[in-house]
Structures are given as C-alpha cells and as structure tokens.
Design an enzyme around this catalytic site. Sequence first.
Site, PDB file in Angstrom:
ATOM      1  N   ARG A  45      19.890  56.050 112.906  1.00 49.72           N
ATOM      2  CA  ARG A  45      19.126  57.194 112.268  1.00 49.72           C
ATOM      3  C   ARG A  45      19.846  58.469 112.527  1.00 49.72           C
ATOM      4  O   ARG A  45      19.724  59.615 111.144  1.00 49.72           O
ATOM      5  CB  ARG A  45      17.962  57.074 112.568  1.00 49.72           C
ATOM      6  CG  ARG A  45      17.332  58.455 111.968  1.00 49.72           C
ATOM      7  CD  ARG A  45      15.198  59.210 112.056  1.00 49.72           C
ATOM      8  NE  ARG A  45      14.394  57.308 113.217  1.00 49.72           N
ATOM      9  CZ  ARG A  45      14.494  58.188 114.120  1.00 49.72           C
ATOM     10  NH1 ARG A  45      15.021  59.682 114.294  1.00 49.72           N
ATOM     11  NH2 ARG A  45      13.949  58.250 115.380  1.00 49.72           N
ATOM     12  N   TYR A  97      15.440  70.235  86.177  1.00 48.88           N
ATOM     13  CA  TYR A  97      15.098  69.036  87.272  1.00 48.88           C
ATOM     14  C   TYR A  97      13.710  69.202  86.637  1.00 48.88           C
ATOM     15  O   TYR A  97      13.163  69.259  87.783  1.00 48.88           O
ATOM     16  CB  TYR A  97      15.764  68.629  87.876  1.00 48.88           C
ATOM     17  CG  TYR A  97      15.538  66.759  88.192  1.00 48.88           C
ATOM     18  CD1 TYR A  97      15.860  65.949  87.078  1.00 48.88           C
ATOM     19  CD2 TYR A  97      14.706  66.484  89.057  1.00 48.88           C
ATOM     20  CE1 TYR A  97      15.567  64.216  87.659  1.00 48.88           C
ATOM     21  CE2 TYR A  97      14.889  65.127  89.202  1.00 48.88           C
ATOM     22  CZ  TYR A  97      14.921  64.806  88.366  1.00 48.88           C
ATOM     23  OH  TYR A  97      14.471  62.913  89.263  1.00 48.88           O
ATOM     24  N   ASP A 169      21.609  73.156  92.972  1.00 54.41           N
ATOM     25  CA  ASP A 169      22.651  71.535  92.475  1.00 54.41           C
ATOM     26  C   ASP A 169      23.394  71.743  91.515  1.00 54.41           C
ATOM     27  O   ASP A 169      23.057  71.691  90.313  1.00 54.41           O
ATOM     28  CB  ASP A 169      20.730  71.209  91.721  1.00 54.41           C
ATOM     29  CG  ASP A 169      21.054  69.867  91.591  1.00 54.41           C
ATOM     30  OD1 ASP A 169      21.691  69.596  91.168  1.00 54.41           O
ATOM     31  OD2 ASP A 169      19.285  69.729  90.952  1.00 54.41           O
ATOM     32  N   LYS A 194      23.991  60.442  90.661  1.00 61.01           N
ATOM     33  CA  LYS A 194      24.297  60.582  88.799  1.00 61.01           C
ATOM     34  C   LYS A 194      26.234  60.418  89.270  1.00 61.01           C
ATOM     35  O   LYS A 194      26.763  59.279  89.349  1.00 61.01           O
ATOM     36  CB  LYS A 194      24.305  62.397  88.694  1.00 61.01           C
ATOM     37  CG  LYS A 194      22.916  62.257  88.521  1.00 61.01           C
ATOM     38  CD  LYS A 194      21.719  61.389  87.554  1.00 61.01           C
ATOM     39  CE  LYS A 194      20.242  60.929  87.974  1.00 61.01           C
ATOM     40  NZ  LYS A 194      19.514  62.648  88.029  1.00 61.01           N
TER      41      LYS A 194
HETATM   42  C1  LIG Z   1      18.233  63.396  89.187  1.00 61.02           C
HETATM   43  C2  LIG Z   1      18.436  64.905  89.218  1.00 61.02           C
HETATM   44  C3  LIG Z   1      17.861  64.793  90.557  1.00 61.02           C
HETATM   45  C4  LIG Z   1      17.183  63.771  91.602  1.00 61.02           C
HETATM   46  O1  LIG Z   1      17.809  63.035  91.816  1.00 61.02           O
HETATM   47  P1  LIG Z   1      17.032  61.896  92.708  1.00 61.02           P
HETATM   48  O2  LIG Z   1      18.780  61.101  92.532  1.00 61.02           O
HETATM   49  O3  LIG Z   1      16.976  60.859  91.303  1.00 61.02           O
HETATM   50  O4  LIG Z   1      16.193  61.626  93.432  1.00 61.02           O
HETATM   51  C5  LIG Z   1      18.132  66.343  90.367  1.00 61.02           C
HETATM   52  N1  LIG Z   1      18.554  67.753  90.316  1.00 61.02           N
HETATM   53  C6  LIG Z   1      19.369  66.840  89.374  1.00 61.02           C
HETATM   54  C7  LIG Z   1      19.926  68.286  88.179  1.00 61.02           C
HETATM   55  C8  LIG Z   1      19.405  65.781  88.752  1.00 61.02           C
HETATM   56  O5  LIG Z   1      19.958  65.266  87.397  1.00 61.02           O
END
Ligand SMILES: *Cc1c(COP(=O)(O)O)cnc(C)c1O
Length: 383
Positions: A45, A97, A169, A194
Amino acid sequence: MKDYTAEVHGCHEFDATGALTTPVYLSATFRHPAFRQSTGYDYSRVANPTRSDFEKAIALLEGGKRAWALSSGMAAINLVFALCAPGDHVLLPEDLYGGTVRLANDIYSRYGIDFEYIDMRDTSLVEAKMRDTTKMIFIETPSNPMMFITDIRAFAAVAHEHGSLLVADNTFLSPHAQKPLALGADIVVESATKYLCGHNDVICGTLAVRDADSDLAQRIELLVKSEGPNLSPMDSWLMLRSLKTLGVRVERHAENARAIAAWLLTRPEVTEVYYPGLADHPGRALHESQSTGYGGMISFKVKTSAIAQNVLAHLRLIAFAESLGGVESLLTYPLVQTHAEMPRELIARTGLDDRLLRLSVGLEDVEDLKEDLAQALEKAARA
Ligand SMILES: *Cc1c(COP(=O)(O)O)cnc(C)c1O
C-alpha cells in the site's frame, strides 16, 4: 531526456537477470533485511516496485519530481480535494468532467468546502473571483466537452499571487502534448484510463507535483499512505507497457482528429465543430502557446437532437460508449452520458445541449471512420 525516450525507457534499471521490462511484483509485503532496516519496500500500500517504476516514469514525463499512480482518475482528483479544509473556497471551470462536479457538489460540499464555477476562457474573471479563502483553482484545458482553452500560465500567476494552488486536469492531451507543471501548475492530474493507457482496458489515475520534498508532496504522500487509493502491481505493469507507445499514439490520434474535424465541417448535418486545431477555434493561438498538439477529441453539433440520438444507433465501426483516448474510436452523447448529473444551469452557460456529440478519434484508418460517420449521419438525418 526527450519525451519519446522517457516513454520507452522511463527510469528502468536492469536487475541481475537483465530483464528489459519491469517485473510484476505481486507481493503484498517485503522481508526486512534486519531490525530497523528496509529494502525500500515494506508493504505494497505504501510502495511497490512495479508501481514505483511507473510513478517515476510519470514524474519524468510530467516534468515533476514526484508522482503517484492511483486506482482511477477520480481517486487522483479526490486526493486533490482532500487537501482542502472546511471553509476553503475552490474555483472550478463551468465546463468540466461530470464526475468532478459530482465529487465536489455531492461529497466535498458536505464537509464545508465552497465550490464556485466560472468561465475560465476569461482570464480577467478569475482575478475578481479570488478570495482570502481560495485554496485552489482547478482547470481543464481543453475542457470536457466544449473544448474551451484556459491560459495555464496566467492562471498560475493569479493563483500564486493569492497563495493558492493551481491544479490542472490534463486528461484530454496527456503529458506528451501538454506539461502544466512546466507552465506553473502546482499539481497535474490525469485520468490515465484515457491516453496514458490508450487501450480501453485499465482504469488508472496519476497525480504529479514539481518538488519531491515540499509540504504539498508530503501531504499527498500522507493521504495516499493513509487512504490506500493506489494502483495494483498488475495494472502498473500494463500502464508501463502502454506508456512506451504514448507519443506515437497521441500524435496519430491528433492527426486523425484534424482530418475528421475538417471533414465534419463539410457535412450538411453538422452545424458546429469544436476542435482546437481548427483555424477558427477562438482558443487556438493560446492552445498552441501551451501545448504541442491538438489532441484526439472533437465535439460537434448536428442540426437536431433527433439526428444526434439517431446517429448513435447507426454506427457500425465507431462504438457508442463513454470514455476516450483509446485506440478504438468512441462516440458519446455528453448531455445524457458523461454530463448527466451536471446541474442544468451550469450546462446552459457553456452551450452544451441536446445536439452535441463528442468523438474520441481512435487509430483506425481515417477513411473508414469518415465512411462510418457519413452513413450514420445520412441515415440519422433521413429518419
Ligand atoms: C475520465 C475523466 C476523469 C475521471 O477519470 P477515471 O479514470 O474515469 O476515474 C477525470 N477527468 C477527465 C477530464 C476525464 O475525462
């Protein structure tokens, strides 16, 4: 080290076997050499060798000194909000998001954190919204799904003038195409599910900071160690593998997306196309000043909401699915899918409506993608 090299080699060190790739250390715990001694690994962890290799590669690629690999993008954003205390004020973009909005409004608001949503295309607005209690400004650029561009350098300057943090982000571009830490951001988060993963097969998040020993890094380390949101060794290994092709993938995604965006503009069913690589995108020059690519995400509007919904039913090659950044092209309907829980008044402000579709352009042949979209749009318009 240049990006392509960092992506392929990361911080890999050869062990006694000479293995070219990092082994998967499926060990929950590690034997201590002696009393008060550690190999550097005590319990997975806290740290695991496979995850550590992935984290070092991410830190290198983001231009930071320390990174954490987490079980999802939301786990990364959760850590960011967990840096706040009751009474803190946080500025969020109007277009972002939907999961981030849910985390802010339904979870952290209940702990006394005050979230305010503003139009982050307008740099002067942020100055006026800063308060003594503003703990952080959280940005997305390009934003999801309207592809608004936010000035990372200017927002970092405003945040720092007020003793606040700038959090970016960076999911829509990945560190191969944009490095917010180098432009002044204090924290960069990625939904690594992604582009960093790129194959639609792992859920992962990353978080990186500029300095390894800052109070900020220590606070995040404490949260990770205490809350346990880390990525598993097996997923860390898959992510290391994905990282090796990040550059070629991201550049090809962008090349395909540019072709598709230009082609969408010629379609009679399409009324608007939002892509920062298009000549008339209002944020294009700013985007070019802070990134090295336009990305693979396109949003567009069709003439009626009926056409938008019917297109989804007629796709053959492209999948009607949420998510983005993978080799397979995906089309989604943000109003009902990714942004279903978004407060309606926020949505009304950004232009997101029932005619909007969001396309994650994959790595298929561009002619096949156009053919699929063309037949789906034609059928949808006839229906
Ligand atoms: C998909 C996404 C998230 C969340 O990520 P997860 O891996 O699905 O938890 C956050 N910000 C953006 C811009 C996203 O496209």
